[in-house]
Each structure stands twice: as structure tokens, then as C-alpha cells.
Design an enzyme around this catalytic site. Structure first.
Site, PDB file in Angstrom:
ATOM      1  N   GLU A  31      30.369  42.150  43.466  1.00  0.00           N
ATOM      2  CA  GLU A  31      30.905  41.563  42.216  1.00  0.00           C
ATOM      3  C   GLU A  31      32.048  40.626  42.582  1.00  0.00           C
ATOM      4  OE1 GLU A  31      31.725  45.590  40.710  1.00  0.00           O
ATOM      5  OE2 GLU A  31      30.261  45.189  39.137  1.00  0.00           O
ATOM      6  N   CYS A  88      32.727  49.597  30.928  1.00  0.00           N
ATOM      7  CA  CYS A  88      33.853  48.830  31.452  1.00  0.00           C
ATOM      8  C   CYS A  88      34.140  47.575  30.639  1.00  0.00           C
ATOM      9  CB  CYS A  88      33.573  48.530  32.927  1.00  0.00           C
ATOM     10  SG  CYS A  88      34.110  46.961  33.543  1.00  0.00           S
TER      11      CYS A  88
END
Lengths: 645, 645
Positions: free
Chosen positions: B313, B409
Site C-alpha cells: 500500500e 479502516c
């Protein structure tokens, strides 16, 4: 439609493009690999190959080493040696190969079984994981080696051994009650058995090949049953392709597209085409055509590379041909040559020879460094070295070839392909002779009742002129079918100096006449530069062109043109704006292309990342193009095939 | 250079673009997430969140459930609730939140420790894996929640608890002998401590934040020592970034580029900018500027998305901005807003506000479905749904948003961002007032000794006209600094109806004068369509443009334009060829753009894959462009931001 006849064994390739290439491959590769098989390469991990055979034969202590399919490296080496002995006799090498064959045969079990992994680790587990454990794959390569060695030397030791092996397999696997209704996770045995059938004529060999092709993917699915029964893992469970990774999700007759692992697909389709031809099964031939169309018309790179995705080394979906994250394994391009050659045998259409040629001159030989000492698994069409290091999506793409010992699969495959190239050039059926590829050399055939020697002189692919001369023991009537490549828009033929019109049928110019000793044929294929586009559905090539000349794809390399090749545009350049120059001292001798173009500059940007009011500035650029296969033979740098038009 | 002053708390956003957006987010999200925290969402996996706190407090039996950082979901929810209570009072919700806070505080240990994973599983293992086990991350979010709740409600229960928690952390971690010289694997506690310092003024809180920023990456590397001592695994050992995944491979002062996990990077840089401002450390400010330049000038998408690669990521390398395989996590764009706002506090430069605005209107809110019920983690700039299914490189890219419970998240992060948006609009230092973003609403500030209420009326971002009215208890001299966005090339200002020239300094038009009650300011920002290009070094955008209007990036969607969007070209279209129309009934109300273009056709291709002699045919196309954030709110289909010029 009629096929192209039988392979003409015994043809010669002499001089010209291919001679040098394969001489290098064999000279460097065969001795190197023999040392590798014997764990004698300094600095390399041991391969354990010959050791495994000696342990299996009880002649050495120790365990099995290497991959589960480690035996196949020995087989591929033997096959390459066999082909090379036909045009590069080497009694010393032949003696070494005889010794290797003895070691292989010494390890064979009384029941004919031949895989050292199971011989060493316990025969009770053999045939419990056809899906992943490669026993039939190893057997297939051993059969190919045996047939090649027998054809090259007349020696039957390995041939007899694999015939016993096939008897064993036939006793264990098959549709009959009490046998395992399985097939290989990695195909190759199908085409191997067909080659074996070609020398034995034993219907059992044909029948077993046919069984493997037809049983694959039948319901209930053998691989599923096997996993359940033996507790095998299924690595591709959550993948897009699942059992289609192995081309085994459903029967081949129900498979619409080239899917899954590209090498496996090519090998399987090749075996299926062999079976279709031999059995005359029109439905199976149609299946082969359908899979051909999928692989070649919708899923093939302009270089003949196949397999768009590193994940599963696999096909993805129609027109998905990313140039920078491609897999394009060298072995898959070789597999495509196998498949194309077999489709040609099924029906003599130039499309198949065109693909065979496209792959050979581009995506196959790009796999080897010009010095024969390093190799690509992955053959990208666009490389930025920084990205190969820093972008996880591209870490499989290498900006330089890797030394031999880093990989055991593509290099020997390349050697056996190159060493057997003459088998791909000609075919004949007694009345019709075909020349599929143009390579300096000669061939002897029986045509129209006469013994005919055809001598070919050409600088192909650098030049489109091909001179053919016939030497005959008497006049005879037959057709000489000369391939006119699909890329060629203008060509002429002359017989004995006189222009001659020949009908062009399915990609071949057929010269049907009574031939006499000394007849000369001159074929001239115009070979201008071509600016090739991809079908509009290919997203990654939209707005771009590839430069080709003859069968060769060209590319831009940083060594000639500087970096940031994405900034190069051709801006209306026409084919006639290019120059083609023979450069004997560059990259082993190439026709280099130079032509105009422009390069976008970063004038005005001054570090900005996005802007609406900075005009696009360009400067003229003189671009130098080299054949794609020759890239990455200088300092590492950017390379690009598809360039903005 | 001077910063932009202090955040003005208590501002209002009323009406206009943002009101509706955040009303939806809060109305849908807050009650939904409360049910999720309590395992009461039918069909969803239990989150275990509140259960964990009750178990840790000894009030319920059972084990720990969920991710190791599960507590942070409760914290983020509380923070979002706190912000929402400021503009959407809801006594019932406040009572629920008070109850949640009691549950959290009940689980706190006598020594101040607060992580339920370790409270339940054994306190002896706490602080043994700062690298991956998120204790300091959970603490950071709990501190942010506590400060927000205290500011919103004046209630100190959670604030006092986290002050005890910080005391505990300060006793265990730090540079002094006997303490662990560590820092968090996932930053957030740095900026949380700075917020805490903002309400407590306790130098210990500043000192600890400063310690975390400065200690990070110092040699010997704490994470290495910790791994060795405690036998922790190092997942990124063979990756490109190694400890830079955590921005901890070397001290921040020696980091030249934005590297590693993008959310962690943004949170860390935000905390560092806070510390730099509070301590006046010029070198640390310079480090922040350098990392800003790397992230924003070389590694940011036109939408404000950051993090090019799904692997880790993470950031990759300069100008590597693939549109189709991008990660561009919603949380990373939110993190970029945090970072930008703090850089503004460090120095009042429009560049920071420009990026803040770019991210907010594009890469942040693209994360939420217009109905507030589904969310994107990944925010691509180019989507072909078939590829998301079949191309392994793109399986993280979704052509439709996922329901809330699928991810824990980004959704709460979006809610806390949107719910606190008023804190990003204004700042002031007693003499200078700044308006950074234009949103209908009002704010009260103490300026030049007077109490000033500034009321803003605007249809921004649909229209560039902004009306400001001052209500004051008496005349006062101060500067009103109105941001002129970097994208705006033509603007006018009028005070009480009279045109007025204002100097433009660093992106702000400064109106410095004596103001009186009732004064009216009219700012007109011209908002034509812009055809934006990327820096020539961005390979993926070469030859392409993005369409923007005001702060909004536009895109083409299949629902309006059909598929195969790679075939669309603009071919010399000019900005003035576009129409902009208010479409109240489309996608929640948008200004839609329509304009000309061409579409390449497949005329002549007839199934061919490569050809040199098929001319490119086009047909005119009328193209419809929608704001990027509103894509994927209709049937799934292709979407594209960068279009061939």
C-alpha cells in the site's frame, strides 16, 4: 483442407541468420548444461540431476535433490544433443550422451517406471498427484529425448527404455476399470507419444496420446478426485482460472479460449493437433482451430509472445496485452512454434507459418543473449529498469538476461528448438513440397517419383531475395509451394530467369510444373518498413505503432536513443522515411533502421507535476531501431516496442 | 515564512456542497458503525470491538476478537461522533458515546495501560512488538478521540484516561536508560500527542511527540533489535523498502523521498510538521518540506491520491503513477489533507491549501458512495471491470464500492474527516485571518481586537463566486487573506460592490484595511474547463489530458459514454468547446460537462490483431464528463480520468 505433408528429416541449414545463432546456442549451452547436470558449475547451486539417477540406480548414496521434475533437465539436454549431432557431429559428445543414457536406464525399475523422485523417495506414493508432481511431464520429455536420439544416431537404448515406460504407464493409467482415469498436470507427453508413434507405429502409443487429450477435464474431474483421495493441496483454488490453470477445468472440446498456464496450454494444444491429424477427427481439429484463434488472434503479442500475466504464467483475457508487465515466457513462444507447426500439418495455411515465423524471429530468440550465455524467462515489450527494481508488478521483468544456472527451463528448451530448426523449414507428401521458412541450406525429398535436392540461398530475414536451385536425378512433375509471408504485400517469382505468375493459395505460391535438374527459382519478397498497429481493442497499444521489417519486430533502446522513451512520438512518419542499413559490427550483424520522430521535452515544466497551460514542446529526433531479439545486449537501459504514433 | 495562524474552532458549515455530503456520511455511518462495534449488523462478521473492552474490564467472558488494532475502531468512531456533535447535536448519541467511553475506561489498567489485545492475552507480552502490533497506533487514535470529545462536549473522562495512558507510555518508552528506545510501526500518536498538547499544554506531551519523530530510524535500528530480542517476524525483509515500509529505515532527517506505506507516511509527516511548528525547528521544517515535495510534486495523482502500489500500500518511485493498478487508499488521501493542513500552519502558502483542496474534492470523497453506505479503499483513475476480475494485477481495484462492514479502516476515517471539515476552512492569529477553503457557513474570530463574525455564501465548487459578509462589534484593522486557488488564472475582488485590487502573495489575496460591520467582499474565481497535462516524466499519462473545472477532476464513465474508453480521443478540443450544465437530478446534483471528441472505430479490422495497412478511422463523439468523486454510483462499467489528447 489438406495438410502440408510430412516433416522432411535430414534438411540442412548452412550459413545465414540461423547458423550462427544456433551454433552459439549449442557451443555454449550443451557443455555448460552438462556441467550443470553434474553439479560442476563453479558458483552455481548443484542441480543434483545426474546424482539423482545414480542414487535411484543404487550406485550412489544420498537423497533426491532439486525440483520434483528435475529429471526433465537431463531429457531436454539429451534431446538438444541429439538434434545437434545431426548437423554438428561430435563423437566425444555422443559418447558422453551415451553415458548419460546408461545412467538414466540404469535407474529404470523392473516394471518400466522411470522417475527418480519417486524411486528415491518411495514408489508407494507414485501416481498419487498427477496434477502437480510432474511424473507424466518427465516421462514426456524422456520420450522426446529418446525419439530424437534414435532418429539422430539410430541407437535404441533410450528408445527401448521409454517404450517400456509407456507400457508401464499404459498399465496404470487409462479409462479401463482398475486404472487411474488421470492425465498430466503439465502436458507434453501427448506430443511426445505422437512422436514415439511416428517411429514405432504402435497403435498403443497413438491410443494413449488420444486418451490423454480426450480424458482431460471430463466430469467427474480427476484432479478433484485425486486431491480428495490423496490429500493433495490445490494451489489455484481461489484463482481466476482454478483447474483451467492446467487446461483441465472442462473437456478440451468445451474450451473456448486459451486459458491458464501458457506453456502447458501450448504443449497440450500441440498434442491435440497431432492427434487430430493422425485420427482425422474433424471435431478435434475444429477445437484446435478455435483455441488457435483465441491464442493467436486475441491473446498474442506482436512478438509472438503469449501469456500476459506473471500470476500463473498465464493467459488472461481477450486483447489484454500489457507490454510492461507481460510474462511472455520464452518456453511459451517455443510452445507456440510447436502448435503452429502442427496446425500447418493439419492444414497448409500460411497463417500458421506466419505465426511460427513471428515467434521464432522475435519472442523465441529474444530469450537468449547473443553470446549464448544468459537467458530471459520473461520477454517484455517495454522496459524501464528502475521500474523492474522498484515496482512490485514488474519484479519478474528483468532488464538483463540471467546466467544459465539461474533457471533450468527456458535455456534447454531454446537449445532443442534451435538445434532442430531444420525440421520446421520443409514438408512434403510426395507430390507437394512446401517451404515454410527461408533459411540458407538444402533438403532432399522424394517428389513426383524423383529424388530432388533443393538448395536454398538467401540473406533472409535481412533481405527478401530467396534463390532456390533444384538438383534431380530426372525430370518430374510436382508442386513447389513457396510461402509468401502474410506481411508481404508485393513479391515476384522467376523460374530460370523468367518472370512467372503463380497462384497464391492460403499463403503459398504454388509452382506446379515439370521440373528439371538445374532449374532455378527466384523469389523476391519486398521488405519495406511497416508501421504496424494493434487491433483497437488492445488498450495498451492504443495510439501506438510497432515498427517491423520482414518478420522482425524492431524496438528502440536507450543505448541508441536515450531514456524516457515514452516521450518519443512518430508524428506522421511514413514507412518510406526510414533507412535500412546493414551493420555488420553491431549486435552480431543486423539491419538497423533509422528514421525521424520527435521527442517531447519538459520545457516549461520546471518541476510542476500537473498544469493546464504548458504547451507540449517537441524537438526533432533521429531514432535508431534494432531488431527486438537483439535488445539488452549492451548496457541495461530502457526498451520499447510500441511507440506513440 | 509565517504560518497561517491557529485553527479557528467553532466554525460552521451550512448549506452547499459539503453539508449534504457530510450529513449523509454521519447519518448513515455513525449508527451503522455503532451496531458494527457491537456485533449487531445482520450478515456481517462480528467486529468484537465492544466485547473486547468488556472482557478486558472483567465484565464479560471470552477471548479477544478481531485485528490486533481492533480498539482503534472504537476510537475513530468516538472521534467522528465528537466532531458531529458540534454541528449536529444529538443527546441520545452523546449518551451512547458516554457509555462507550465508560466501557473503554473500565478496561484501563491501574498503571494506565489501555490495549485490550494485551490486557486479554497477557500483559507480559506488551511493548514487545512496536513494529507490527499497533499498541502505539491504538493509543494515538484513543488520544485523538479523547481530545475531540473533550473539545466538543467539555467532558474529561476519556481525556483524563489518555493522559494516564500517556504517562504510562512515557514511563516505558523513551531515550532514558531502562526505557525502550522505540517508536510506533504505524504512526499517528505523534500528531495525536500534539493535539493533546494543544489542550493540556503539558510539555511532556510535546516532548514525547518530538521523541517519536526524532528517534525513528536512528542507528542502531530499534526495530531490528526488537525483532532479534523478541523473535518477531519481519514481513518486508525481501521487499524493496524494508524498514522504509515503516519510514524507519533511517532518521527522518535523512529521508529524501516519500517511501513505504502511504498512510503511515502521511501520518508521520503530519506529526513531524506539528512538532516542527511548535518547536520552531527549522531543520525539521525543511525535512517536512522535502518530503512534501517528494510526495506531492513527484508522487501524487491528479486526484490527490497517493500510494501507487498495492504491494505494501505504498509509494514507489518518482513519476510512477499507473492509473489502473494504483492503490490510492482513501485513508492516504485523508492523511495528505492532514499533512497539507499542518504545512499551512508552518507556512501560509497556497500550494498546501491547493493540495488539501485537490485531495478533499477528489481522492478523499471518491471513497464514499453518494448514499453513504459503501466505500472504496482503492481509488483508481482508470477502470475496466473485466480486468478487475481477470487480471491479478488489478484484483485490488474494485469497480464498485464495498459495504461498510467489509472494511474497518477507511469509512470511519472518512467520517472523522468530513465531520471535522470546518476545522480546515479558516485560521487566524489575531491580526491575519485566512480563508483556505470556500464553503457556505460562518466563523467567529477575534481580529484586530474586535469580535468578527464572517459569513460565507457560495456555490463552490460548482461556481467560483464567493460572497463574504463581516459582522463586527466595532471597526477594526486586520487582513483578510482569501485563497486564490493555484488553478485559477483570472479572478476579481470587490469590497462593498467596488472593484478592488489586492496583492496576491503565496496564493492568498490579502485585503488589509479597516473593516466595519456589514462590509461585503465578493470574490469571483473564473472557473473555465481546464485540459490538464501531467509532467512529461509521468509515463502513464504521456499524450493524455485530464479534464478539470475548479478543484474538481472530471472523468468519463461508461454509463454516459459507452465502453472501450481507451478509444476516445480529444483531438485538439479546446476548453471553450465544453459546456457546463447544472444537473440537479444527476448523481446528487453535479455540474456536468459535455464536449466534443472522437472515437476510434474498428472499421476494417475484421478480427485481425496486428496490421500495417488499416487506417485509423474515427467518428465524432459527444462526450459527457462527471466529477471523479461521483463515479461508480450507477451500473458498474469503465471509467477513465486521463484521456488521449
Amino acid at each position: 483442407m489438406k495438410g502440408c505433408g510430412e516433416t522432411v528429416y535430414g534438411a540442412k541449414i548452412g550459413g545465414g541468420f540461423w547458423s550462427a545463432f544456433r551454433e552459439t546456442a549449442v557451443r555454449e549451452g550443451i557443455p555448460y548444461q552438462w556441467r550443470a547436470l553434474n553439479d560442476a558449475v563453479a558458483g552455481a547451486e548443484p542441480s543434483h540431476c545426474m546424482h539423482n539417477f545414480r542414487v535411484a540406480a543404487g550406485k550412489e548414496e544420498g537423497g533426491f535433490g532439486g525440483f520434483i521434475f528435475q529429471d526433465s533437465d537431463v531429457a531436454k539436454w539429451l534431446e538438444g544433443v541429439a538434434y545437434s549431432l545431426r548437423w554438428r557431429p561430435d563423437p566425444e559428445l555422443e559418447a558422453v550422451a551415451d553415458g548419460a543414457i546408461r545412467a538414466v536406464v540404469d535407474a529404470q525399475q523392473p516394471d518400466g517406471y522411470m522417475d527418480t523422485y519417486y524411486i528415491i523417495n518411495g514408489l508407494d506414493r507414485r501416481w498419487t498427484n498427477l496434477k502437480d508432481n510432474h511424473e507424466l511431464y518427465v516421462a514426456g520429455h524422456m520420450i522426446e529425448a529418446a525419439v530424437a536420439y534414435y532418429r539422430a544416431t539410430g541407437k535404441r537404448v533410450l528408445l527401448d527404455a521409454v517404450i517400456r515406460l509407456v507400457d508401464h504407464i499404459d498399465g496404470v493409467i487409462g479409462p479401463e476399470a482398475g486404472k487411474i482415469p488421470g492425465y498430466p498436470g503439465h502436458p507434453v507427453i501427448e506430443m511426445a507419444l505422437m512422436r514415439l508413434y511416428g517411429v514405432t507405429g504402435d497403435p498403443k502409443h497413438l491410443r494413449l496420446a488420444e486418451y490423454f487429450v480426450r480424458q482431460r477435464g471430463q466430469s467427474p474431474l480427476y484432479f478433484e478426485q485425486e486431491d480428495e483421495k490423496n490429500g493433495n493441496a490445490f494451489y489455484w483454488k481461489d484463482s481466476v482460472f482454478r483447474y483451467q490453470y492446467y487446461q483441465a477445468g472442462r473437456p478440451l472440446s468445451e474450451q473456448a479460449d486459451a486459458e491458464g498456464h501458457a506453456v502447458r496450454a501450448m504443449y497440450l494444444y500441440s498434442g491435440a493437433a497431432d492427434v487430430a491429424r493422425e485420427t482425422g477427427d474433424a471435431a478435434l481439429a475444429e477445437t484446435c482451430r478455435r483455441l488457435w484463434d483465441s491464442a493467436v488472434r486475441r491473446r498474442m503479442y506482436v512478438t509472438g509472445a503469449v501469456g500476459s500475466s506473471e500470476y500463473g504464467e498465464a493467459f488472461t483475457f481477450d486483447y489484454d496485452l500489457p507490454n510492461d508487465t507481460v510474462y511472455g515466457e520464452t518456453c511459451a513462444a517455443i510452445g507456440l512454434v510447436f502448435f503452429a507447426r502442427r496446425m500447418l500439418a493439419l492444414e497448409a495455411k500460411g497463417e500458421y507459418a506466419d505465426v511460427m515465423e513471428r515467434a521464432l524471429y522475435n519472442g523465441v530468440i529474444s530469450g537468449m543473449q547473443l553470446d549464448g550465455r544468459s537467458f530471459f524467462y520473461v520477454n517484455p515489450l517495454e522496459v524501464v529498469p528502475e521500474a523492474c527494481e522498484k515496482d512490485q508488478r514488474k519484479r519478474h521483468v528483468k532488464p538483463r538476461r540471467q546466467p544459465w544456472f539461474g533457471c533450468a527451463c527456458c535455456p534447454p528448451n531454446l537449445i532443442r528448438m534451435l538445434a532442430s530448426l531444420e525440421d520446421y523449414v520443409y514438408s512434403a507428401d510426395g507430390q507437394d513440397a512446401f517451404v515454410h521458412l527461408y533459411a540458407a541450406g538444402s533438403v532432399e525429398m522424394e517428389l513426383g517419383g524423383a529424388k530432388v535436392r533443393l538448395a536454398v540461398d538467401t540473406d533472409y530475414p535481412w533481405d527478401g531475395k530467396v534463390d532456390l536451385r533444384l538438383e534431380m536425378d530426372g525430370p518430374a512433375a510436382f508442386a513447389l509451394n513457396l510461402r509468401v509471408p502474410g506481411w508481404c504485400r508485393s513479391w515476384t517469382l522467376a523460374v530460370n530467369g523468367e518472370a512467372c505468375a503463380a497462384e497464391l493459395a492460403d499463403g503459398y505460391a504454388a509452382l506446379r510444373r515439370e521440373w528439371r535438374d538445374g532449374d532455378r527459382v527466384e523469389l523476391k519478397l519486398d521488405m519495406p518498413v511497416r508501421l504496424v498497429r494493434a487491433n483497437p481493442r488492445v488498450r495498451e497499444d492504443a495510439g501506438k505503432v510497432a515498427v517491423m521489417r520482414g518478420p522482425l519486430v524492431y524496438c528502440l533502446e536507450e543505448a541508441d536513443n536515450g531514456g524516457d522513451l515514452h516521450l518519443v512520438r512518430l508524428d506522421g512518419v511514413r514507412p518510406e522515411d526510414f533507412r535500412a542499413d546493414w551493420r555488420p559490427d553491431k549486435l552480431g550483424g543486423i539491419v538497423e533502421l533509422t528514421g525521424p520522430g520527435v521527442r517531447e521535452t519538459d520545457a516549461g515544466w520546471d518541476g510542476a507535476l500537473y498544469a493546464a497551460d504548458i504547451p507540449v514542446e517537441t524537438r526533432p529526433a533521429r531514432l535508431t531501431w534494432i531488431p527486438y531479439y537483439s535488445w539488452a545486449n549492451r548496457e541495461p537501459g530502457e526498451m520499447r516496442v510500441w511507440v506513440r504514433a
